[in-house]
Design an enzyme around this catalytic site. Structure first.
Site, PDB file in Angstrom:
ATOM      1  N   HIS A  18       0.860  -1.196   0.000  1.00 57.47           N
ATOM      2  CA  HIS A  18       0.000   0.000   0.000  1.00 57.47           C
ATOM      3  C   HIS A  18       0.889   1.236   0.000  1.00 57.47           C
ATOM      4  CE1 HIS A  18      -3.646  -2.343   0.975  1.00 57.47           C
ATOM      5  NE2 HIS A  18      -2.781  -3.130   1.591  1.00 57.47           N
ATOM      6  N   LEU A  19       0.706   2.092  -1.015  1.00 57.89           N
ATOM      7  CA  LEU A  19       1.523   3.317  -1.094  1.00 57.89           C
ATOM      8  C   LEU A  19       0.728   4.569  -0.778  1.00 57.89           C
ATOM      9  CD1 LEU A  19       3.637   2.591  -4.304  1.00 57.89           C
ATOM     10  CD2 LEU A  19       4.451   2.636  -1.938  1.00 57.89           C
ATOM     11  N   ARG A  20      -0.635   4.456  -0.727  1.00 58.19           N
ATOM     12  CA  ARG A  20      -1.498   5.631  -0.537  1.00 58.19           C
ATOM     13  C   ARG A  20      -1.303   6.617  -1.686  1.00 58.19           C
ATOM     14  NH1 ARG A  20      -3.740   2.050   2.682  1.00 58.19           N
ATOM     15  NH2 ARG A  20      -2.973   2.022   4.817  1.00 58.19           N
ATOM     16  N   ASN A  44      -6.653   0.242  -3.023  1.00 58.01           N
ATOM     17  CA  ASN A  44      -7.697   0.688  -2.074  1.00 58.01           C
ATOM     18  C   ASN A  44      -7.503   2.139  -1.648  1.00 58.01           C
ATOM     19  OD1 ASN A  44      -5.432  -0.080  -0.520  1.00 58.01           O
ATOM     20  ND2 ASN A  44      -6.675  -0.566   1.273  1.00 58.01           N
ATOM     21  N   HIS A 177      -1.465 -12.134   2.084  1.00 58.39           N
ATOM     22  CA  HIS A 177      -1.142 -12.017   3.519  1.00 58.39           C
ATOM     23  C   HIS A 177      -1.762 -13.138   4.356  1.00 58.39           C
ATOM     24  CE1 HIS A 177      -5.032 -10.051   3.321  1.00 58.39           C
ATOM     25  NE2 HIS A 177      -4.538  -8.912   2.856  1.00 58.39           N
ATOM     26  N   LEU A 222      -5.015  -6.339   9.387  1.00 60.69           N
ATOM     27  CA  LEU A 222      -5.998  -7.345   8.974  1.00 60.69           C
ATOM     28  C   LEU A 222      -5.458  -8.120   7.781  1.00 60.69           C
ATOM     29  CD1 LEU A 222      -9.344  -5.372   9.352  1.00 60.69           C
ATOM     30  CD2 LEU A 222      -8.604  -7.378  10.666  1.00 60.69           C
ATOM     31  N   ASP A 250       2.546  -6.114   2.597  1.00 58.41           N
ATOM     32  CA  ASP A 250       1.309  -5.470   3.058  1.00 58.41           C
ATOM     33  C   ASP A 250       1.628  -4.226   3.892  1.00 58.41           C
ATOM     34  OD1 ASP A 250      -1.409  -5.087   3.132  1.00 58.41           O
ATOM     35  OD2 ASP A 250      -1.769  -6.482   4.780  1.00 58.41           O
ATOM     36  N   HIS A 254      -0.507   4.370   8.071  1.00 62.28           N
ATOM     37  CA  HIS A 254      -1.606   5.219   8.541  1.00 62.28           C
ATOM     38  C   HIS A 254      -0.980   6.309   9.393  1.00 62.28           C
ATOM     39  CE1 HIS A 254      -5.107   2.725   7.436  1.00 62.28           C
ATOM     40  NE2 HIS A 254      -4.335   1.688   7.697  1.00 62.28           N
ATOM     41  N   ALA A 266      -6.552  -0.528  10.798  1.00 56.99           N
ATOM     42  CA  ALA A 266      -5.721  -1.721  10.593  1.00 56.99           C
ATOM     43  C   ALA A 266      -4.619  -1.398   9.607  1.00 56.99           C
ATOM     44  CB  ALA A 266      -6.583  -2.851  10.057  1.00 56.99           C
TER      45      ALA A 266
HETATM   46  O1  DOR Z   1      -4.123  -4.188   7.861  1.00 54.68           O
HETATM   47  C1  DOR Z   1      -4.469  -3.904   6.729  1.00 54.68           C
HETATM   48  N1  DOR Z   1      -4.296  -2.657   6.231  1.00 54.68           N
HETATM   49  N2  DOR Z   1      -5.068  -4.837   5.999  1.00 54.68           N
HETATM   50  C2  DOR Z   1      -5.611  -4.558   4.816  1.00 54.68           C
HETATM   51  O2  DOR Z   1      -6.160  -5.452   4.208  1.00 54.68           O
HETATM   52  C3  DOR Z   1      -5.608  -3.180   4.278  1.00 54.68           C
HETATM   53  C4  DOR Z   1      -4.518  -2.404   4.847  1.00 54.68           C
HETATM   54  C5  DOR Z   1      -4.653  -0.904   4.620  1.00 54.68           C
HETATM   55  O3  DOR Z   1      -4.941  -0.510   3.493  1.00 54.68           O
HETATM   56  O4  DOR Z   1      -4.449  -0.152   5.573  1.00 54.68           O
HETATM   57 ZN    ZN Z   2      -3.040  -5.150   1.931  1.00 49.01          ZN
END
Ligand code: DOR
Ligand code: ZN
Length: 346
Positions: A18-20, A44, A177, A222, A250, A254, A266
């Site tokens: 995830h790079l945002r 996402n 994951h 998660l 993964d 945040h 998560a």
């Molecule tokens: O812990 C998680 N963070 N699990 C995920 O499936 C998504 C990810 C996130 O995008 O923060």
């Molecule tokens: Zn993920």
């Protein structure tokens, strides 16, 4: 006994990242680009990356955040919804820049509210993916409210994944994951078209790490950390050198405040030390000889991409992880903040 002092691997890739977006990109992309030649980038965002056009634009924003002199290729993904069309899948395949389509069961995790409400709604897209050879990347957790949070992965495999695989026997699938003995066994016993990614946290920690002396929001992700026997079962498959298991951090940044909260998000940030953390886990399991295949060979083979040219070297030289890294106007608390990691990038 003398221990290994340097580890030289063929240049590795991260098959789940995830790079945002926005001002987070210049903060997190360099950590990944220092270690990995390529990464499968999760879609996402808010709003999610559901079209090839959006994936192309997101890819340009990521490339603009790659430090000068670094060579890093983002491998883009689309976010599967109930409305994804076969045409969109064909556009994705033809673009050459989309390498997978991500299935989030609606409500399973961060930014999954636009996800799939029932897999039967995605069958036209899955049919097109099977034809096009585009892999389905799965967040494998059942979301029914009556399923215990620690059982969600096993229940998803039984109720959703196994039936889906019967309906699409030619579809390439990555169970992302993985966190349980059930998932490890399912993938191990599966065919050539089924692979799995493994994060550093799920082989370094068990669920005790969530409650070590108090509640630990920075260890919450998660699927959530599981019992020690599950951690052990996953590490056992990796220590066998199984070819369909590969590196996917993964890493999911945040802002600190979103984690240290009454309802914390998560996601664990590990990009700052990803390969170093895997080296620790593999070493503790006596499996360092299998690290290169896991990090650099198995993923490209599964995705049908060439392995990278060049190498990367880790040296045994402990360093202290900072308490936080900048994240735009905010900060992110990394995995192992304030503690030592045994391996360092050369
Ligand atoms: O812990 C998680 N963070 N699990 C995920 O499936 C998504 C990810 C996130 O995008 O923060
Ligand atoms: Zn993920």
């Amino acid at each position: 006994m003398t221990s290994v002092q340097t580890l030289t691997l063929r240049h590795p890739d991260d098959w789940h990242l995830h790079l945002r977006d926005g001002d987070a990109l210049p903060a997190v992309v360099p950590h990944t680009a220092q270690r990995f030649a390529r990464a499968i980038v999760m879609p996402n965002l808010k709003p999610p990356v559901t079209t090839t056009e959006q994936a192309l634009a997101y890819r340009s924003r990521i490339l603009a955040a790659v430090p000068h002199g670094a060579a890093f290729t983002p491998l883009m993904t689309l976010y599967l919804t109930d409305d994804t069309t076969a045409d969109e899948i064909h556009r994705a395949r033809d673009s050459g820049i989309v390498h997978g389509v991500k299935l989030y069961p609606a409500g399973a995790t961060t930014h999954s509210d636009a996800g799939v409400t029932h897999v039967r709604h995605t069958y036209a897209a899955l049919e097109a993916m099977q034809q096009a050879g585009l892999p389905l990347l799965v967040h494998g957790e059942a979301t029914d409210a009556d399923v215990d949070v620690f059982d969600r992965e096993a229940v998803f495999i039984e109720r959703t994944l196994a039936p889906l695989m019967k309906d699409f026997p030619g579809l390439k699938i990555v169970l992302e994951h993985i966190t349980t003995a059930d998932a490890a066994a399912f993938v191990r016993e599966g065919g050539e078209l089924l692979g799995a990614t493994v994060t550093p946290q799920h082989i370094l920690m068990n669920r005790n790490a969530l409650f070590q002396g108090g509640i630990r929001p920075h260890h919450y992700c998660l699927p959530v950390l599981k019992r020690e026997r599950h951690r052990q079962a996953i590490m056992d498959v990796l220590a066998e050198g199984h070819a369909r298991f590969f590196l996917g951090t993964d890493s999911a940044p945040h802002p600190r405040g979103a984690k240290e909260s009454a309802c914390g998000c998560a996601g664990i940030y590990s990009a700052h030390a990803a390969l170093e953390l895997y080296a620790e886990a593999f070493e503790a399991a006596g499996a360092l000889r299998h690290l290169e295949a896991f990090a650099s060979l198995n993923g490209p083979r599964f995705y049908g991409l060439p392995v990278n040219e060049g190498t990367l070297t880790l040296v045994r030289d402990a360093w202290e992880v900072p308490a936080a890294y900048p994240l735009g106007k905010d900060s992110v608390v990394p995995l192992r903040a304030g503690t030592h990691i045994a391996w360092r990038l050369k």
